[in-house]
Design a protein around this motif. Structure first.
Motif, PDB file in Angstrom:
ATOM      1  N   GLN A 117      -2.181  20.109 -14.876  1.00  0.00           N
ATOM      2  CA  GLN A 117      -3.426  20.797 -14.564  1.00  0.00           C
ATOM      3  C   GLN A 117      -4.355  19.904 -13.747  1.00  0.00           C
ATOM      4  O   GLN A 117      -5.324  20.375 -13.168  1.00  0.00           O
ATOM      5  CB  GLN A 117      -4.119  21.255 -15.849  1.00  0.00           C
ATOM      6  N   ALA A 118      -4.046  18.606 -13.699  1.00  0.00           N
ATOM      7  CA  ALA A 118      -4.856  17.648 -12.944  1.00  0.00           C
ATOM      8  C   ALA A 118      -4.419  17.630 -11.486  1.00  0.00           C
ATOM      9  O   ALA A 118      -3.331  18.088 -11.144  1.00  0.00           O
ATOM     10  CB  ALA A 118      -4.709  16.255 -13.551  1.00  0.00           C
ATOM     11  N   SER A 119      -5.249  17.065 -10.643  1.00  0.00           N
ATOM     12  CA  SER A 119      -4.896  16.926  -9.236  1.00  0.00           C
ATOM     13  C   SER A 119      -3.837  15.845  -9.069  1.00  0.00           C
ATOM     14  O   SER A 119      -3.632  15.007  -9.951  1.00  0.00           O
ATOM     15  CB  SER A 119      -6.129  16.566  -8.404  1.00  0.00           C
ATOM     16  N   GLU A 139     -10.180  10.609  -1.248  1.00  0.00           N
ATOM     17  CA  GLU A 139     -11.134  11.583  -0.717  1.00  0.00           C
ATOM     18  C   GLU A 139     -10.717  13.027  -0.969  1.00  0.00           C
ATOM     19  O   GLU A 139     -11.532  13.924  -0.916  1.00  0.00           O
ATOM     20  CB  GLU A 139     -11.325  11.373   0.783  1.00  0.00           C
ATOM     21  N   ARG A 140      -9.439  13.215  -1.186  1.00  0.00           N
ATOM     22  CA  ARG A 140      -8.947  14.571  -1.407  1.00  0.00           C
ATOM     23  C   ARG A 140      -8.177  14.604  -2.716  1.00  0.00           C
ATOM     24  O   ARG A 140      -7.663  13.589  -3.172  1.00  0.00           O
ATOM     25  CB  ARG A 140      -8.022  14.999  -0.259  1.00  0.00           C
ATOM     26  N   GLU A 141      -8.075  15.756  -3.289  1.00  0.00           N
ATOM     27  CA  GLU A 141      -7.402  15.874  -4.577  1.00  0.00           C
ATOM     28  C   GLU A 141      -5.887  15.733  -4.480  1.00  0.00           C
ATOM     29  O   GLU A 141      -5.238  15.432  -5.470  1.00  0.00           O
ATOM     30  CB  GLU A 141      -7.741  17.206  -5.228  1.00  0.00           C
ATOM     31  N   SER A 179       0.849  -1.186   0.000  1.00  0.00           N
ATOM     32  CA  SER A 179       0.000   0.000   0.000  1.00  0.00           C
ATOM     33  C   SER A 179       0.884   1.236   0.000  1.00  0.00           C
ATOM     34  O   SER A 179       1.844   1.314   0.773  1.00  0.00           O
ATOM     35  CB  SER A 179      -0.912   0.015   1.218  1.00  0.00           C
ATOM     36  N   PHE A 180       0.551   2.169  -0.873  1.00  0.00           N
ATOM     37  CA  PHE A 180       1.324   3.396  -1.016  1.00  0.00           C
ATOM     38  C   PHE A 180       0.433   4.610  -0.849  1.00  0.00           C
ATOM     39  O   PHE A 180      -0.745   4.594  -1.208  1.00  0.00           O
ATOM     40  CB  PHE A 180       1.957   3.488  -2.415  1.00  0.00           C
ATOM     41  N   ARG A 181       1.031   5.662  -0.358  1.00  0.00           N
ATOM     42  CA  ARG A 181       0.418   6.992  -0.313  1.00  0.00           C
ATOM     43  C   ARG A 181       1.084   7.793  -1.420  1.00  0.00           C
ATOM     44  O   ARG A 181       2.316   7.903  -1.458  1.00  0.00           O
ATOM     45  CB  ARG A 181       0.675   7.631   1.044  1.00  0.00           C
ATOM     46  N   PHE A 182       0.290   8.316  -2.345  1.00  0.00           N
ATOM     47  CA  PHE A 182       0.798   9.075  -3.479  1.00  0.00           C
ATOM     48  C   PHE A 182       0.444  10.549  -3.302  1.00  0.00           C
ATOM     49  O   PHE A 182      -0.707  10.876  -2.996  1.00  0.00           O
ATOM     50  CB  PHE A 182       0.177   8.572  -4.782  1.00  0.00           C
TER      51      PHE A 182
END
Length: 91
Positions: free
Chosen positions: A21-23, A50-52, A7-10
């Motif tokens: 321009q993307a999140s 849940e968040r951008e 599992s990774f946090r990106f």
């Protein structure tokens, strides 16, 4: 062959080579979707979107392809201006 799940946090890289321009979450999802498509034994499961600015996902691949999986992930994250942090691993 045994599977490994990590599992990774990106997040957006502090020194991203591109100005997207993307999140950050959208760019991370794009990177890991391509990562999955590179090998039929890879899968992804989004855990938090849940968040951008953050995406947490579990990536699964075969143990015999560990080096290739991590090399591909590093390259794709760099190309998309994303940093990743390992937060959990299961075998």
């Amino acid at each position: 062959m045994r599977n490994i799940s990590q599992s990774f946090r990106f997040i957006r890289a502090a020194r991203a080579p591109i100005k997207s321009q993307a999140s950050a979450a959208t760019d991370a999802l794009s990177a890991i979707s391509v990562w999955r498509a590179l090998d039929g034994d890879r899968s992804i499961r989004v855990l938090v979107d849940e968040r951008e600015d953050v995406l947490v996902a579990e990536l699964t691949f075969t143990q015999g392809h560990l080096e290739a999986a991590m090399n591909d992930l590093s390259e794709l994250c760099a190309e998309n201006g994303i940093d990743r942090e390992l937060i959990a691993q299961t075998r």
